[in-house]
Design a protein around this motif. Structure first.
Motif, PDB file in Angstrom:
ATOM      1  N   SER A  62       0.679  -1.561   0.558  1.00  0.00           N
ATOM      2  CA  SER A  62      -0.076  -0.141  -0.091  1.00  0.00           C
ATOM      3  C   SER A  62       0.800   1.273  -0.334  1.00  0.00           C
ATOM      4  CB  SER A  62      -0.637   0.300   1.085  1.00  0.00           C
ATOM      5  OG  SER A  62       0.211  -0.189   2.606  1.00  0.00           O
ATOM      6  N   LEU A  67      -2.704   3.376  -2.280  1.00  0.00           N
ATOM      7  CA  LEU A  67      -3.673   2.480  -1.602  1.00  0.00           C
ATOM      8  C   LEU A  67      -4.577   1.649  -2.019  1.00  0.00           C
ATOM      9  CD1 LEU A  67      -5.139   2.217   0.933  1.00  0.00           C
ATOM     10  CD2 LEU A  67      -6.817   4.297   0.321  1.00  0.00           C
ATOM     11  N   GLY A  70      -2.052  -0.987  -4.625  1.00  0.00           N
ATOM     12  CA  GLY A  70      -1.373  -1.849  -3.662  1.00  0.00           C
ATOM     13  C   GLY A  70      -2.892  -3.191  -2.806  1.00  0.00           C
ATOM     14  N   PHE A  71      -3.631  -2.689  -2.444  1.00  0.00           N
ATOM     15  CA  PHE A  71      -4.638  -3.300  -2.659  1.00  0.00           C
ATOM     16  C   PHE A  71      -5.017  -4.311  -3.184  1.00  0.00           C
ATOM     17  CE2 PHE A  71      -9.074  -4.315  -3.046  1.00  0.00           C
ATOM     18  CZ  PHE A  71      -9.155  -4.986  -2.489  1.00  0.00           C
ATOM     19  N   SER A 166      -4.755  -2.171   5.057  1.00  0.00           N
ATOM     20  CA  SER A 166      -4.655  -1.145   4.446  1.00  0.00           C
ATOM     21  C   SER A 166      -5.018   0.551   4.614  1.00  0.00           C
ATOM     22  CB  SER A 166      -4.808  -1.589   2.109  1.00  0.00           C
ATOM     23  OG  SER A 166      -4.269  -2.379   2.412  1.00  0.00           O
ATOM     24  N   TYR A 167      -6.439  -0.120   4.942  1.00  0.00           N
ATOM     25  CA  TYR A 167      -7.350   1.521   5.409  1.00  0.00           C
ATOM     26  C   TYR A 167      -6.460   1.753   6.527  1.00  0.00           C
ATOM     27  CZ  TYR A 167     -10.767   4.685   5.963  1.00  0.00           C
ATOM     28  OH  TYR A 167     -11.443   5.824   6.202  1.00  0.00           O
TER      29      TYR A 167
END
Length: 215
Positions: A62, A67, A70-71, A166-167
């Motif tokens: 990420s 983001l 990467g996700f 990731s978040y």
């Protein structure tokens, strides 16, 4: 450029004192010329070597790839690895030593549970980053669940897990400190569960229709 440096510093702070985490970040940056291959390959390998730090791989992806990208890379690699492990285990049931594992009492209890409950428990377990996903891949291969059901649960469950890591990041306290993130992750789990149940119902309807036509 400054934003990328800031993001990298933030990730390094999150995994401070982690030699493995720092090594993964440097590895992904060094092999940046190979495009998305390293970002897919590391989560893919983790499906076969579950002792590897999948959370670190997701976080590194990420940061290095962004983001969204990467996700997607983490999800594609992890899903592909999980599907291959599932297929290999199911194909290997013809071997006697594999059947011995399958018919052990505690394994039979778990497989019976999944056979009765189907999509939902597998999906929910895969949503959490600390679930033994590698073990789940093996056990589910011993069930009577169709490959379509399993791939559906893997695809949606891993999507939620990778998105949440990731978040939100690897700090569990983020859930308490930023309730909005908790709500978003909760909505994602609920939405993917609804989608999964709808698709599973369609799959079962198609199977029943085909069985009816053959009879």
């Amino acid at each position: 450029m400054n934003e990328d440096v800031s993001n990298l510093d933030e990730l390094q702070d999150m995994i401070s004192d982690s030699v493995v985490g720092d090594f993964i970040i440097q590895l992904l940056q060094f092999y940046g010329g190979f495009g998305p291959i390293p970002g897919i390959l590391l989560p893919f390998i983790e499906a076969f070597l579950p002792f590897l730090p999948i959370i670190v791989f997701i976080l590194a992806n990420s940061i290095v790839y962004g983001l969204v990208m990467g996700f997607l890379l983490s999800w594609a690699g992890s899903l592909a690895g999980a599907i291959i492990v599932f297929v290999l285990v199911r194909k290997s049931e013809k071997f006697r030593w594999v059947r011995r594992i399958k018919y052990q009492k505690h394994i039979q209890k778990i497989t019976t549970f999944f056979d009765r409950r189907g999509f939902t428990p597998l999906f929910l377990l895969l949503c959490f980053p600390f679930s033994p996903s590698a073990l789940l891949n093996v056990v589910v291969a011993f069930t009577k669940m169709s490959i379509k059901q399993v791939i559906l649960a893997l695809a949606l469950g891993k999507a939620v897990m990778i998105f949440s890591v990731s978040y939100v990041g690897d700090s569990i306290t983020s859930f308490a400190e930023e309730p909005v993130k908790t709500i978003i992750v909760g909505i994602a789990i609920g939405l993917f569960w609804i989608i999964g149940k709808y698709i599973e119902k369609r799959i079962q309807t198609d199977v029943e229709r085909e069985d009816g036509e053959t009879t």
